[in-house]
Design an enzyme around this catalytic site. Structure first.
Site, mmCIF file in Angstrom:
data_model
loop_
_atom_site.group_PDB
_atom_site.id
_atom_site.type_symbol
_atom_site.label_atom_id
_atom_site.label_comp_id
_atom_site.label_asym_id
_atom_site.label_seq_id
_atom_site.Cartn_x
_atom_site.Cartn_y
_atom_site.Cartn_z
ATOM 1 N N GLU A 84 -20.996 -46.721 -28.471
ATOM 2 C CA GLU A 84 -20.672 -47.783 -28.498
ATOM 3 C C GLU A 84 -22.019 -48.426 -29.349
ATOM 4 O O GLU A 84 -23.362 -48.459 -29.347
ATOM 5 C CB GLU A 84 -21.406 -48.353 -26.953
ATOM 6 C CG GLU A 84 -20.353 -47.642 -25.798
ATOM 7 C CD GLU A 84 -18.855 -48.176 -26.372
ATOM 8 O OE1 GLU A 84 -18.701 -48.745 -26.332
ATOM 9 O OE2 GLU A 84 -18.106 -47.352 -25.381
ATOM 10 N N CYS B 102 -24.301 -57.416 -27.811
ATOM 11 C CA CYS B 102 -23.356 -56.522 -28.887
ATOM 12 C C CYS B 102 -22.190 -57.451 -28.504
ATOM 13 O O CYS B 102 -21.440 -57.184 -30.492
ATOM 14 C CB CYS B 102 -23.250 -55.100 -28.343
ATOM 15 S SG CYS B 102 -22.035 -54.757 -26.585
HETATM 16 P P1 NAD Z 1 -31.700 -48.796 -31.665
HETATM 17 O O1 NAD Z 1 -30.106 -47.514 -32.016
HETATM 18 O O2 NAD Z 1 -32.369 -49.080 -32.075
HETATM 19 O O3 NAD Z 1 -31.824 -47.991 -29.780
HETATM 20 C C1 NAD Z 1 -30.706 -47.925 -28.597
HETATM 21 C C2 NAD Z 1 -31.071 -46.316 -27.844
HETATM 22 O O4 NAD Z 1 -31.036 -45.693 -28.858
HETATM 23 C C3 NAD Z 1 -33.153 -46.711 -27.705
HETATM 24 O O5 NAD Z 1 -32.717 -46.512 -26.395
HETATM 25 C C4 NAD Z 1 -33.462 -46.077 -28.410
HETATM 26 O O6 NAD Z 1 -34.855 -45.637 -28.123
HETATM 27 C C5 NAD Z 1 -32.321 -44.611 -29.139
HETATM 28 N N1 NAD Z 1 -32.562 -44.131 -30.232
HETATM 29 C C6 NAD Z 1 -32.699 -45.135 -31.074
HETATM 30 N N2 NAD Z 1 -32.538 -43.934 -32.383
HETATM 31 C C7 NAD Z 1 -31.855 -42.114 -31.888
HETATM 32 C C8 NAD Z 1 -31.807 -41.576 -32.595
HETATM 33 N N3 NAD Z 1 -32.361 -41.441 -33.668
HETATM 34 N N4 NAD Z 1 -31.563 -40.685 -31.185
HETATM 35 C C9 NAD Z 1 -31.676 -40.965 -30.271
HETATM 36 N N5 NAD Z 1 -31.118 -41.902 -29.899
HETATM 37 C C10 NAD Z 1 -32.044 -42.251 -30.712
HETATM 38 O O7 NAD Z 1 -30.749 -50.258 -31.599
HETATM 39 P P2 NAD Z 1 -31.345 -51.278 -30.874
HETATM 40 O O8 NAD Z 1 -31.532 -52.068 -31.899
HETATM 41 O O9 NAD Z 1 -32.564 -51.343 -29.707
HETATM 42 O O10 NAD Z 1 -30.370 -52.434 -30.446
HETATM 43 C C11 NAD Z 1 -29.878 -53.196 -30.219
HETATM 44 C C12 NAD Z 1 -28.580 -52.228 -31.551
HETATM 45 O O11 NAD Z 1 -27.741 -52.232 -30.205
HETATM 46 C C13 NAD Z 1 -27.524 -53.452 -31.879
HETATM 47 O O12 NAD Z 1 -26.424 -53.373 -33.110
HETATM 48 C C14 NAD Z 1 -26.090 -53.854 -30.385
HETATM 49 O O13 NAD Z 1 -25.113 -54.073 -31.381
HETATM 50 C C15 NAD Z 1 -26.115 -52.929 -30.122
HETATM 51 N N6 NAD Z 1 -25.088 -52.722 -28.543
HETATM 52 C C16 NAD Z 1 -24.536 -51.997 -28.871
HETATM 53 C C17 NAD Z 1 -23.833 -52.143 -27.529
HETATM 54 C C18 NAD Z 1 -21.969 -52.004 -27.655
HETATM 55 O O14 NAD Z 1 -21.548 -52.007 -26.155
HETATM 56 N N7 NAD Z 1 -21.084 -52.192 -28.569
HETATM 57 C C19 NAD Z 1 -24.722 -52.928 -26.205
HETATM 58 C C20 NAD Z 1 -25.830 -52.654 -26.202
HETATM 59 C C21 NAD Z 1 -25.987 -53.171 -27.514
#
Ligand code: NAD
Length: 522
Positions: free
Chosen positions: A259, A293
């Site tokens: 997501e 998101c």
């Molecule tokens: P992010 O990808 O940096 O982090 C999200 C989570 O993933 C955190 O727990 C982080 O520690 C972990 N993570 C990061 N890199 C990783 C990797 N290589 N392997 C495993 N885990 C990893 O995202 P963010 O910037 O903190 O959050 C915002 C983003 O999330 C925005 O792009 C937003 O649109 C998206 N988002 C999507 C939804 C949806 O339902 N589609 C919902 C909420 C947020």
């Protein structure tokens, strides 16, 4: 504007320490401070897990998964039903912690609580029927009994972001639990306490402790370790990280739902109710300070309605109350971090430098707290600007007039993302027809995002760079299962009966196949 913030008044440090103890980590683990975005100051600490701790958590989860899966699904569903009740009963304590960790407004924290209740009610009610064995058409009517069996994946890795720390933590775990899985969960390290509180409520509701393991730490090491130990991954976060995870899981042929981000458009057609559209656009763009998101970042309005829409929208945006209050007196809270402020500022400045105009907001508000930023409306945003091409994930929206429905659809689709879209029209059928033309996994007609998100029977998710797979609905439960196909053959096998030559057998079979098609058997 309200600024009556006092994080220490609403959180109990001893309770938070007890929650932090439930992170799977060694007693000598490195600890990090948890910062309250309202103030920029630390209010708690959590220990960090190592890669070895993730292995320990995964082993414990795997052991627990067997006993959990062996329980009747109705018993697992009953526990999830109790989570629903406890989350509603304890909403005040939960909302305080959600706000303390994420800096959102109370109303956005309540949206999370309501969403968890919806997810729990749906999962408890529909989980048992979703995962039950299903009879399928067998090869030979009456002789072949075909059964579709749904088995849990085993250990599900859930990785969740900071923006909706409660609902994105627990709502993707509940369907995994009802299907008989255990979970190793890594929330964002800035919002781990909310996930721990959710877990403690689930345990109070009857979930065995070992079935939900929480590890804490960064994405690159701890998140990657979760990915490496999981039999399936539910990831919510950025497209960048989602791609890395998908590539890594591809090596092991392990599945995932991803997501990811969006650049969501609202289309206001020429027969729309302008007042309702403008009113709803405020919530669609600025809920959770735009850190959502499915938040709308682009609005395309039919030329005939453009002036009226912009005027009403700006009136409402200028009325929004920003503040750090633990009650319902603020409409919008703060951004999460300095990094978020920097990104939002970069998008606004880049747009202005390249010719866009700020119609409302546009400025950080350090007088309210270190990372507050005004809700911002831009005009004249064009491709080649950051605010047009990249997800801002903040309180910034671009408004543009369009001459025709076709232009609106073309502009809305001009992005690699495909998460949410919103269509406004006086004619519902027209709305659905336009929805079919939009490159978006979710479309809300005469609503911004909540109608589709909150309809938990609807599977939702993204197209293109917005992700893979679906959460919610039956699909959201079945993603956590493996299908096993079992066929029981009665009387005799799929071979010529004794004494029948293969010539005759082929002839009989050919006639039976033709007859079956004639009677319309699938
Ligand atoms: P992010 O990808 O940096 O982090 C999200 C989570 O993933 C955190 O727990 C982080 O520690 C972990 N993570 C990061 N890199 C990783 C990797 N290589 N392997 C495993 N885990 C990893 O995202 P963010 O910037 O903190 O959050 C915002 C983003 O999330 C925005 O792009 C937003 O649109 C998206 N988002 C999507 C939804 C949806 O339902 N589609 C919902 C909420 C947020």
């Amino acid at each position: 504007m309200t600024t009556d913030v006092s994080v220490d008044d609403v959180v109990d440090r001893r309770v938070l320490d007890r929650l932090a103890d439930r992170v799977v980590a060694t007693p000598r683990a490195e600890r990090i401070e948890v910062i309250a975005p309202f103030t920029g100051r630390a209010f708690a600490e959590i220990p960090l897990s190592t890669v070895d701790d993730v292995r320990t958590a995964a082993d414990a989860a795997r052991d627990a998964a067997h006993g959990w899966a062996a329980r009747p699904v109705t018993e697992r569903a009953r526990i999830i039903g109790r989570i629903h009740d406890l989350v509603l009963d304890r909403q005040s304590e939960i909302a305080d912690l959600v706000q303390a960790e994420s800096g959102k407004a109370r109303r956005d924290a309540f949206e999370e609580i309501a969403d968890v209740a919806l997810a729990a009610r749906y999962t408890a009610a529909r989980g048992p029927s979703a995962v039950r064995d299903r009879r399928r058409l067998g090869l030979i009517p009456g002789l072949t009994r075909a059964l579709e069996i749904r088995r849990p994946k085993g250990v599900v890795g859930v990785i969740s972001p900071w923006n909706y720390p409660l609902t994105l933590a627990i709502s993707d775990c509940l369907p995994a639990f009802v299907a008989g899985n255990a979970v190793v969960h890594k929330p964002d390290s800035r919002t781990t306490l909310t996930a721990l509180l959710a877990r403690s409520i689930a345990v109070e509701a009857g979930l065995p402790e070992e079935v939900w393991q929480i590890v804490a730490g960064d994405g690159e090491t701890v998140g990657t370790a979760v990915v490496d130990h999981a039999d399936y991954v539910s990831f919510t976060g950025s497209t960048r990280a989602g791609r890395k995870i998908a590539a890594r899981l591809g090596e092991r042929l392990v599945g995932a739902s991803l997501e990811l981000g969006g650049k969501n458009a609202m289309v206001v057609l020429d027969d729309a109710d302008v007042d309702r559209a403008a009113e709803s656009a405020v919530r669609a763009c600025f809920s959770n300070a735009g850190q959502l998101c499915v938040s709308v970042e682009r609005i395309y309005v039919a030329s005939a309605l453009h002036e009226a829409f912009v005027s009403r929208f700006l009136d409402r945006v200028r009325d929004l109350r920003l503040g750090a209050s633990f009650d319902y007196s603020s409409d919008m809270g703060t951004l999460m971090s300095q990094a978020q402020v920097d990104k939002v500022t970069a998008h606004v400045q880049d747009a202005v430098t390249k010719g866009a105009t700020v119609l409302a907001g546009g400025q950080p508000r350090p007088d309210l707290g270190p990372w507050f930023h005004e809700p911002t409306v831009l005009e004249g945003v064009r491709p080649g600007m950051l605010a047009a091409d990249d997800e801002t994930f903040g309180p910034v929206v671009a408004v543009q007039a369009v001459s025709t429905e076709d232009d609106a659809v073309e502009l809305a689709n001009a992005t690699p993302y495909g998460l949410n879209a919103s269509v406004w029209t006086g004619d519902h059928r027209r709305g659905v027809a336009v929805a079919r033309r939009l490159h978006a996994g979710i479309v809300n007609v005469n609503e911004g995002y909540a109608a589709a998100w909150g309809s938990h029977d609807l599977p939702i998710g993204g197209l293109g760079a917005s992700g893979l797979g679906r959460r919610h609905g039956r699909e959201g439960i079945l993603r956590y299962t493996e299908t096993q196909a079992v066929a029981v053959q009665r009387l005799h096998g799929i071979t010529p009966p004794p004494g029948l030559t293969y010539d005759t057998f082929a002839d009989v079979m050919t006639r039976s196949l033709r007859a079956m098609r004639k009677i319309g058997r699938p």
